[in-house]
Design a protein around this motif. Structure first.
Motif, PDB file in Angstrom:
ATOM      1  N   VAL A  39       0.852  -1.184   0.000  1.00 21.51           N
ATOM      2  CA  VAL A  39       0.000   0.000   0.000  1.00 21.51           C
ATOM      3  C   VAL A  39       0.893   1.241   0.000  1.00 21.51           C
ATOM      4  O   VAL A  39       1.796   1.372   0.821  1.00 21.51           O
ATOM      5  CB  VAL A  39      -0.933   0.012   1.228  1.00 21.51           C
ATOM      6  CG1 VAL A  39      -1.677   1.331   1.324  1.00 21.51           C
ATOM      7  CG2 VAL A  39      -1.922  -1.147   1.141  1.00 21.51           C
ATOM      8  N   PRO A  65     -12.024  -4.810  -3.012  1.00 25.25           N
ATOM      9  CA  PRO A  65     -11.276  -4.619  -1.767  1.00 25.25           C
ATOM     10  C   PRO A  65     -12.145  -4.029  -0.657  1.00 25.25           C
ATOM     11  O   PRO A  65     -13.145  -3.359  -0.914  1.00 25.25           O
ATOM     12  CB  PRO A  65     -10.201  -3.614  -2.185  1.00 25.25           C
ATOM     13  CG  PRO A  65     -10.880  -2.791  -3.235  1.00 25.25           C
ATOM     14  CD  PRO A  65     -11.764  -3.745  -4.002  1.00 25.25           C
ATOM     15  N   ILE A  67     -11.806  -1.264   2.262  1.00 26.34           N
ATOM     16  CA  ILE A  67     -10.940  -0.108   2.493  1.00 26.34           C
ATOM     17  C   ILE A  67     -11.391   0.625   3.754  1.00 26.34           C
ATOM     18  O   ILE A  67     -12.580   0.917   3.924  1.00 26.34           O
ATOM     19  CB  ILE A  67     -10.969   0.849   1.291  1.00 26.34           C
ATOM     20  CG1 ILE A  67     -10.444   0.135   0.048  1.00 26.34           C
ATOM     21  CG2 ILE A  67     -10.136   2.099   1.580  1.00 26.34           C
ATOM     22  CD1 ILE A  67     -10.632   0.913  -1.226  1.00 26.34           C
ATOM     23  N   ALA A 111      -7.330   3.630  -3.932  1.00 22.93           N
ATOM     24  CA  ALA A 111      -8.144   3.723  -2.712  1.00 22.93           C
ATOM     25  C   ALA A 111      -8.094   5.133  -2.134  1.00 22.93           C
ATOM     26  O   ALA A 111      -8.374   5.341  -0.952  1.00 22.93           O
ATOM     27  CB  ALA A 111      -7.647   2.715  -1.676  1.00 22.93           C
ATOM     28  N   VAL A 130      -6.062  -1.502   3.361  1.00 27.14           N
ATOM     29  CA  VAL A 130      -6.680  -2.186   2.223  1.00 27.14           C
ATOM     30  C   VAL A 130      -6.584  -3.689   2.430  1.00 27.14           C
ATOM     31  O   VAL A 130      -5.514  -4.224   2.742  1.00 27.14           O
ATOM     32  CB  VAL A 130      -5.984  -1.804   0.895  1.00 27.14           C
ATOM     33  CG1 VAL A 130      -6.627  -2.543  -0.273  1.00 27.14           C
ATOM     34  CG2 VAL A 130      -6.038  -0.304   0.673  1.00 27.14           C
TER      35      VAL A 130
END
Length: 273
Positions: A39, A65, A67, A111, A130
């Motif tokens: 990430v 995903p 988040i 994200a 994430v």
């Protein structure tokens, strides 16, 4: 007195120490702002009352995903996306109606959080977590919030320049210089005032007296978030100006440890030989 063999041996040891330290420094810089996961986050600077994007990316996977955005020191979460839907029932009240994701970009690994109508209290450290089939990763970033705006320079006859900018926080510094970069000789010719404005910001007004024709002057307004700079020359045909506003990102600030490391290593070599 050390023999040639001892000098060579000690020099090799010093070189190895330098290489190991340099590699460690490079690795440390490379992972700054992120953890051992994949990430990746980016520090951000935002303006009071406007919008900002807190960058966060991750290796995309086929599944949707989960988040989670959090702010360090704040109860509850900033934003949660779980099982392909936003979960806002437990969202911190201070962020309600001001946050969203770029949903059409989640499959490509974006994200990032869109945060609107920034407030001073929004400044701080954020975490982007994430989770997908690739695993779980966490990235951290710092958001700085303040005020900054471009400046304007006008001529006030017979020989005064006025440098103005409407919105700054924290209170900035203001400097005038001529084309030679001389600021000291201009100090007694300047007068700067800071007038309270909206959202705790300051309006900046700075004047420079005894301005000479056909000589270029520069006005700089700066705090830790941004720098506004304007060049001006007063000719027979009038005042000509050029301005620019630069955001100071913490990631752009040079890191001193490398130079310090080199000095220490050279000192070590001199002691060894």
């Amino acid at each position: 007195m050390a023999t040639i063999g001892q000098v060579i041996f000690r020099s090799m040891i010093a070189i190895i120490i330098i290489l190991v330290a340099a590699i460690a420094l490079i690795i440390g810089i490379g992972v700054s702002g992120q953890d051992s996961s994949s990430v990746v986050t980016n520090d951000a600077v935002g303006k009071i009352g406007e919008d900002v994007i807190l960058g966060c990316s991750f290796p995309a996977a086929k599944d949707s995903p989960n988040i989670l955005w959090e702010k360090v020191g704040v109860n509850s979460y900033v934003y949660k996306y779980e099982n392909a839907a936003a979960v806002l029932s437990g969202q911190n009240a201070g962020f309600k109606g001001r946050t969203s994701l770029f949903l059409n970009q989640l499959t490509s690994g974006n994200a990032s959080l869109f945060l609107s109508n920034l407030e001073l209290s929004d400044a701080g450290e954020y975490k982007c977590t994430v989770t997908n089939s690739n695993g779980n990763g966490v990235g951290k970033l710092t958001l700085q919030v303040g005020g900054f705006s471009d400046l304007t320079i006008t001529g006030v006859p017979p020989n005064t320049l006025l440098c103005e900018s409407p919105s700054w926080y924290p209170q900035p510094s203001v400097t005038w210089s001529n084309k030679t970069g001389n600021t000291i000789s201009l100090v007694n010719l300047t007068n700067t005032t800071f007038t309270p404005s909206l959202y705790n910001m300051f309006q900046v007004n700075s004047s420079l007296k005894e301005v000479q024709r056909n000589i270029q002057y520069t006005c700089v307004i700066q705090n830790q978030l941004a720098k506004a700079e304007g060049d001006v020359i007063w000719t027979a045909s009038g005042v000509k100006t050029q301005t620019r506003l630069d955001i100071i990102n913490s990631a752009d600030i040079p890191l001193p440890p490398l130079c310090l490391l080199c000095v220490l290593c050279f000192q070590l070599i001199s002691q060894l030989v």
